[in-house]
Enzyme design. Structure first.
Site, PDB file in Angstrom:
ATOM      1  CG  HIS A  24      41.681  19.194  36.533  1.00 41.10           C
ATOM      2  ND1 HIS A  24      40.392  18.748  36.343  1.00 41.10           N
ATOM      3  CD2 HIS A  24      42.439  18.098  36.679  1.00 41.10           C
ATOM      4  CE1 HIS A  24      40.387  17.425  36.359  1.00 41.10           C
ATOM      5  NE2 HIS A  24      41.616  17.012  36.568  1.00 41.10           N
ATOM      6  CG  HIS A  30      40.174  15.430  41.431  1.00 35.63           C
ATOM      7  ND1 HIS A  30      41.242  16.297  41.306  1.00 35.63           N
ATOM      8  CD2 HIS A  30      40.045  14.834  40.224  1.00 35.63           C
ATOM      9  CE1 HIS A  30      41.716  16.236  40.072  1.00 35.63           C
ATOM     10  NE2 HIS A  30      41.009  15.344  39.393  1.00 35.63           N
ATOM     11  CB  CYS A  65      41.724   7.967  32.496  1.00 35.99           C
ATOM     12  SG  CYS A  65      42.411   8.988  31.209  1.00 35.99           S
ATOM     13  CD  GLU A  85      37.312   8.348  27.886  1.00 32.46           C
ATOM     14  OE1 GLU A  85      38.343   7.947  27.318  1.00 32.46           O
ATOM     15  OE2 GLU A  85      37.317   8.844  29.036  1.00 32.46           O
ATOM     16  CD  GLU A 110      44.851  15.319  35.793  1.00 32.47           C
ATOM     17  OE1 GLU A 110      44.167  15.374  36.838  1.00 32.47           O
ATOM     18  OE2 GLU A 110      44.442  14.787  34.768  1.00 32.47           O
ATOM     19  CD  GLU A 112      43.155  12.813  38.021  1.00 36.74           C
ATOM     20  OE1 GLU A 112      42.306  13.514  37.436  1.00 36.74           O
ATOM     21  OE2 GLU A 112      43.633  11.775  37.530  1.00 36.74           O
TER      22      GLU A 112
END
Length: 172
Positions: A24, A30, A65, A85, A110, A112
């Protein structure tokens, strides 16, 4: 031990690994996932990210997420994070994937390859307060309207993925 993420190329092929912080801070592409849950009665579960999160704190997002860890299958990671979570367990199915890039600050990004999953769930929730400070079940039409009028209330990936999920749910 620090969590290691799977770096990927634009086709989602593994290309190495990095710590979560490194991925990050340096804007490294990723693998990630976003889980959307609906209750079967026209409502979607959203969560307000905890104020202590290092980005997008206090913004609304999908049910869950995260990232699969190095050596962890994507579906295993999804099940693990739903339990951690939200205290939830249900079948989910991958719907689509997309790549997004967003710069939050001078050294926070970010980038992703996000796999988007959908499941139906109406059981109890036990949100981890370090992850989510609030959860709500929102009617599909209200959520779409709020996204249109107040996108600043929502996480960047949610703004992209939620309309596609909601469209699939209301058309099917």
């Amino acid at each position: 031990m620090e969590e290691m993420l799977i770096l990927v190329d634009p086709e989602d092929r593994p290309a190495g690994e990095a710590t979560k912080e490194e991925a990050h801070r340096k804007g490294l592409l990723h693998r990630a996932f976003s889980v959307f849950l609906h209750d079967g009665n026209g409502r979607m579960l959203i969560q307000r990210r905890a104020r202590g999160k290092y980005h997008s704190a206090g913004l609304w997002a999908n049910a869950c997420c995260s990232h699969p860890r190095t050596g962890e299958e994507l579906t295993q990671a999804v099940r693990r994070r739903l339990k951690e979570e939200l205290g939830a367990c249900c079948p989910v199915e991958e719907q689509f994937s997309f790549v997004y890039y967003h710069r939050f600050g001078e050294t926070l990004y970010e980038y992703e390859y996000d796999h988007v999953f959908l499941g139906q769930y109406s059981g109890p929730l036990r949100p981890d307060p370090e992850e989510a400070e609030e959860t709500r079940w929102v009617p599909f039409d209200e959520l779409l309207e709020d996204l249109r009028l107040f996108p600043e209330r929502y996480c960047v990936w949610f703004i992209t993925a939620a309309p596609r999920i909601l469209s699939a749910l209301t058309e099917g």
